[in-house]
Design an enzyme around this catalytic site. Sequence first.
Site, PDB file in Angstrom:
ATOM      1  N   ASP A   7       0.863  -1.180   0.000  1.00 26.01           N
ATOM      2  CA  ASP A   7       0.000   0.000   0.000  1.00 26.01           C
ATOM      3  C   ASP A   7       0.903   1.236   0.000  1.00 26.01           C
ATOM      4  OD1 ASP A   7      -1.769  -2.117   0.534  1.00 26.01           O
ATOM      5  OD2 ASP A   7      -3.073  -0.869   1.783  1.00 26.01           O
ATOM      6  N   LYS A  45      -6.889   3.527  -3.165  1.00 29.67           N
ATOM      7  CA  LYS A  45      -7.323   3.499  -1.765  1.00 29.67           C
ATOM      8  C   LYS A  45      -7.525   4.931  -1.284  1.00 29.67           C
ATOM      9  CE  LYS A  45      -5.250   2.090   2.702  1.00 29.67           C
ATOM     10  NZ  LYS A  45      -4.144   1.351   3.324  1.00 29.67           N
ATOM     11  N   LYS A  51     -10.343   0.473  -2.368  1.00 34.86           N
ATOM     12  CA  LYS A  51     -10.219   0.216  -0.931  1.00 34.86           C
ATOM     13  C   LYS A  51     -10.477   1.488  -0.127  1.00 34.86           C
ATOM     14  CE  LYS A  51      -6.877  -1.224   2.649  1.00 34.86           C
ATOM     15  NZ  LYS A  51      -5.542  -1.803   2.922  1.00 34.86           N
TER      16      LYS A  51
END
Length: 318
Positions: A155, A218, A254
């Site tokens: 991430d 995300k 996400k």
Amino acid sequence: MSARNPGMKLDLGWISKVRVNTHAVLKRAQTIQGHKTPKKQWQAAWLLKAVTCIDLTTLAGDDTPSNVHRLCLKAIQPVPYHLLNKMDMHDQGVTTAAVCVYPSRVADAVKSLKAANSSLAVASVATGFPAGQTPLETRLQEVRLAVANGATEIDIVINRTLALTGQWEAMYEEVRQFREACGDAHMKTILAVGELGTFTNVYKASLVAMMAGSDFIKTSTGKESVNATYPVAIVMVRAIRDYFLCTGHKVGFKPAGGIRTAHESLLWLTLIKEELGHDWLCPHLFRLGASSLLADIERQIYHHVTGQYAAYHELPMA
């Protein structure tokens, strides 16, 4: 996970044409929040679906090998066996989608999962998380180290300065380099939407991240003052939809930061189903970044099975 996003050349023409209708986005978000959520066994089924999409996360300064170990055990058995048994779901392999930790804790997570004979994914935040303000070479090295230690998902955070000043070519180039450093690991790109200023910036940053090869986009690090909100999500998932219509490639989504209740998880699933369709309702294309959400989902499932609410101490971390 979905097939890796090959990315595309940076299309500045597309990016320059982007205009987001704020009023329409806010109206759509209101509609989503007003939806009635499923009840009884349908609610329980949707909540189990939400569990399988959770990246169970610990990103605290006091993380230790032992609390990472507990996190891993919880990820492997997120809902107590006796509750799953009562729902006839005990043999369905219900786990969370991944565990998410700092780079220095990746080896601990890999070790714990291996000892438990689990193939659960280990995600690591990287690239100077949460601010992304360290030198580029340091951020790249962090990605490489996390992958070398066994992380299968990374991430990353974007450099917000580049997005805020409209340096889309520079942002694209950085994200491409992170993609390269990830190797075979899947890359989720955190936009830190609370720090991007406008919906138009969020849409543009989403596009640039996808063009540069992100497998997921995300919302947040969870450390900003504004994290995952429905209006921002609508902007991001519509960028995902437009990218898919243009390239034929599905990029995942996400939301992360501040998602704490079972009810919220159901609204997120509803949003994905309505905006992107059934294909996205799986861990390959949808994740919930959360640390405390699972406890509330467990309480709701406990209530569904027993008719009573459990005290939090009855559903321990592991």
